[in-house]
Design a protein around this motif. Structure first.
Motif, short mmCIF file in Angstrom:
data_model
loop_
_atom_site.label_atom_id
_atom_site.label_comp_id
_atom_site.label_asym_id
_atom_site.label_seq_id
_atom_site.Cartn_x
_atom_site.Cartn_y
_atom_site.Cartn_z
N ARG A 92 40.06 25.06 47.83
CA ARG A 92 41.04 23.97 47.86
C ARG A 92 42.33 24.31 47.11
N CYS A 93 42.36 25.45 46.46
CA CYS A 93 43.55 25.85 45.72
C CYS A 93 44.20 27.03 46.44
N PRO A 94 45.35 26.83 47.09
CA PRO A 94 46.01 27.93 47.80
C PRO A 94 46.34 29.12 46.90
N PHE A 95 46.69 28.84 45.63
CA PHE A 95 46.98 29.94 44.71
C PHE A 95 45.75 30.82 44.53
N TYR A 96 44.60 30.19 44.39
CA TYR A 96 43.36 30.96 44.25
C TYR A 96 43.05 31.71 45.54
N TYR A 97 43.19 31.03 46.66
CA TYR A 97 42.88 31.62 47.97
C TYR A 97 43.71 32.88 48.21
N PHE A 98 45.00 32.83 47.85
CA PHE A 98 45.89 33.96 48.13
C PHE A 98 45.93 34.99 47.01
N SER A 99 45.25 34.76 45.91
CA SER A 99 45.25 35.73 44.81
C SER A 99 44.46 36.98 45.18
N ASP A 100 45.07 38.14 44.95
CA ASP A 100 44.34 39.40 45.14
C ASP A 100 43.32 39.57 44.02
N ILE A 101 43.70 39.13 42.82
CA ILE A 101 42.85 39.26 41.64
C ILE A 101 42.93 37.97 40.85
N VAL A 102 41.81 37.57 40.27
CA VAL A 102 41.79 36.49 39.29
C VAL A 102 41.51 37.14 37.93
N VAL A 103 42.39 36.90 36.97
CA VAL A 103 42.23 37.48 35.64
C VAL A 103 41.64 36.42 34.71
N GLY A 104 40.47 36.71 34.19
CA GLY A 104 39.81 35.82 33.25
C GLY A 104 39.92 36.36 31.84
N GLU A 105 39.37 35.63 30.89
CA GLU A 105 39.43 36.03 29.48
C GLU A 105 38.26 35.38 28.75
N THR A 106 37.82 36.01 27.69
CA THR A 106 36.62 35.53 26.97
C THR A 106 37.00 34.51 25.90
N THR A 107 37.68 33.45 26.31
CA THR A 107 38.08 32.43 25.34
C THR A 107 36.91 31.56 24.91
N CYS A 108 36.07 31.14 25.87
CA CYS A 108 34.94 30.28 25.51
C CYS A 108 33.73 30.65 26.37
N ASP A 109 32.55 30.26 25.91
CA ASP A 109 31.32 30.65 26.60
C ASP A 109 31.27 30.11 28.02
N GLY A 110 31.73 28.87 28.21
CA GLY A 110 31.68 28.27 29.53
C GLY A 110 32.51 29.02 30.54
N LYS A 111 33.71 29.42 30.15
CA LYS A 111 34.57 30.16 31.08
C LYS A 111 34.02 31.55 31.36
N LYS A 112 33.45 32.18 30.35
CA LYS A 112 32.86 33.51 30.57
C LYS A 112 31.78 33.45 31.64
N LYS A 113 30.91 32.45 31.56
CA LYS A 113 29.83 32.34 32.54
C LYS A 113 30.38 31.92 33.91
N MET A 114 31.45 31.10 33.90
CA MET A 114 32.08 30.74 35.17
C MET A 114 32.62 31.97 35.89
N TYR A 115 33.25 32.88 35.13
CA TYR A 115 33.79 34.08 35.74
C TYR A 115 32.68 34.94 36.35
N GLU A 116 31.53 34.94 35.72
CA GLU A 116 30.39 35.68 36.30
C GLU A 116 30.07 35.16 37.70
N LEU A 117 29.95 33.84 37.80
CA LEU A 117 29.64 33.23 39.09
C LEU A 117 30.77 33.44 40.09
N MET A 118 31.99 33.34 39.62
CA MET A 118 33.16 33.48 40.50
C MET A 118 33.27 34.89 41.07
N SER A 119 32.81 35.88 40.32
CA SER A 119 32.92 37.27 40.78
C SER A 119 32.04 37.56 41.98
#
Length: 383
Positions: A92-119
């Protein structure tokens, strides 16, 4: 009190910027321009710019996608994470859809695990952010930035030269200065616009994809607002409020609405939506480009840092410069870092700045509007 109201087209323009950029990013992709998406202020956008990519902030603050995410993620985690993942998994996010790469960061535990699933369905690169702003942390973060640079070179089959990085640093600094100049208008008393109007500009500016035009656009807006202010000075005074805490998006701006409907005016946003992400510049005189980038980004005063002296310093400086009468901290449900750090923030504001403080725990829904109204209106009456 009468604020500048003769320039509604300016605020409407920025309010619609995100929607317009949905179409614009598609045109960039069709023209072969790479797009790199990120969620966090720690993302060193200069390296994305150096490879000729468009750096974009990804959608992360709608209650509509929280329900989608809860089909996979636990319901009791931060709504920012749920909204982000919901946007990603549903396209539902065109920016996400058209991104070649999504850059994450280890700011918090929840986001770290989200990036695992997203990959599992997207190219995701995660930068390992130190949790201390120490010399050792700075050394680690410089290595991470160099590692990210090498990843981009390999992914896009390009060599990133020092000149490319210097040009990107200079343009980013010019953009930050332009935001600071516009933001500085709120130091005037009374301010020349409402907090909602300021928020529309700041939030919309995140989606200005042609970065070369940003300084000119913002300076033109600033000049028009200041000209109207000087021509028709506002009258009266309202309690001047600073909002701090978790990142704010479109839905969480409901707090601004409640404040300004009940007698206050928001003159500053210390969180990532506002001054926190723009306060520091990259040192263009430092011959070590990657050390300069590392220092600028690591010094951002986010609650994930421990200790977080830089946030306290920025809060104190902003309170003084913007003549703040009271501070309201927005904490998203399930955000443990901001929730615990609110103790230090409250103590500093009470004991050092001697002004009122309150915190509100909320999410991206409208379900707590009545409760927010009661608490915030009582706070404003006290002021």
């Amino acid at each position: 009190m009468r604020l500048v109201k003769d320039l509604p087209e300016i605020f409407e323009q920025f309010s619609e910027q995100k929607r317009e950029s949905f179409l614009e990013v598609k045109k960039y992709k069709e023209a072969g321009k790479p797009v790199i998406g990120a969620y966090c202020s720690y993302f060193p956008r200069e390296l994305a710019m150096a490879v000729g990519a468009i750096p974009v902030g990804l959608c992360s603050s709608s209650n509509d996608t929280v329900v989608i995410a809860e089909q996979t993620l636990p319901a009791n985690i931060c709504p920012l994470i749920k909204s982000s993942y919901g946007f990603a998994v549903s396209d539902r996010c065109p920016f996400y859809y058209f991104s070649d790469i999504v850059v994450g960061e280890t700011t918090c535990d929840g986001k770290k695990k989200m990036y695992e699933l997203m990959s599992d369905f997207k190219e995701v690169y995660v930068m390992e952010l130190p949790n201390r702003q120490s010399e050792y942390g700075l050394e680690l973060w410089k290595k991470e930035i160099i590692r990210f640079k090498e990843y981009l070179e390999e992914y896009f089959h390009i060599v990133i030269t020092d000149e490319m990085v210097k040009d990107a640093i200079h343009l980013s600094n010019e953009n930050r200065r332009a935001v600071q100049r516009l933001y500085g208008l709120m130091k005037l008393d009374p301010p020349p616009m409402t907090g909602k109007e300021l928020f529309q500009i700041l939030y919309g500016n995140k989606y200005q994809l042609d970065l070369q035009k940003v300084p000119e656009v913002l300076d033109t807006v600033r000049e028009r607002i200041l000209e109207e202010y000087q021509k028709n000075p506002p009258t009266g005074r309202k309690p001047r409020i600073l909002i701090t805490g978790c990142p704010m998006g479109g839905d969480s701006s409901k707090i601004v609405d409640v404040i300004e409907k009940h007698g206050g005016v928001v003159v500053a946003f210390e969180n990532c939506t506002g001054i926190k992400a723009q306060d520091r510049l990259v040192d263009e005189d430092n011959p070590d480009l990657y050390a300069a980038l590392a220092e600028r980004y690591l010094m951002i005063g986010c609650a994930v840092m421990t200790p977080n002296d830089n946030r306290i310093e920025l809060l104190g400086r902003t309170i003084d410069e913007f003549h703040v009468d009271g501070v309201i901290e927005m904490i998203l449900q399930g955000c443990h870092s901001d929730s615990i750090e609110s103790i230090s923030v409250r103590n500093f504001i009470h004991e050092e700045k001697h002004i009122p403080y309150m915190d509100v725990v909320t999410d991206f829904s409208q379900a707590d509007i009545a409760q927010l109204t009661v608490r915030i209106s009582a706070f404003l009456e006290m002021l």
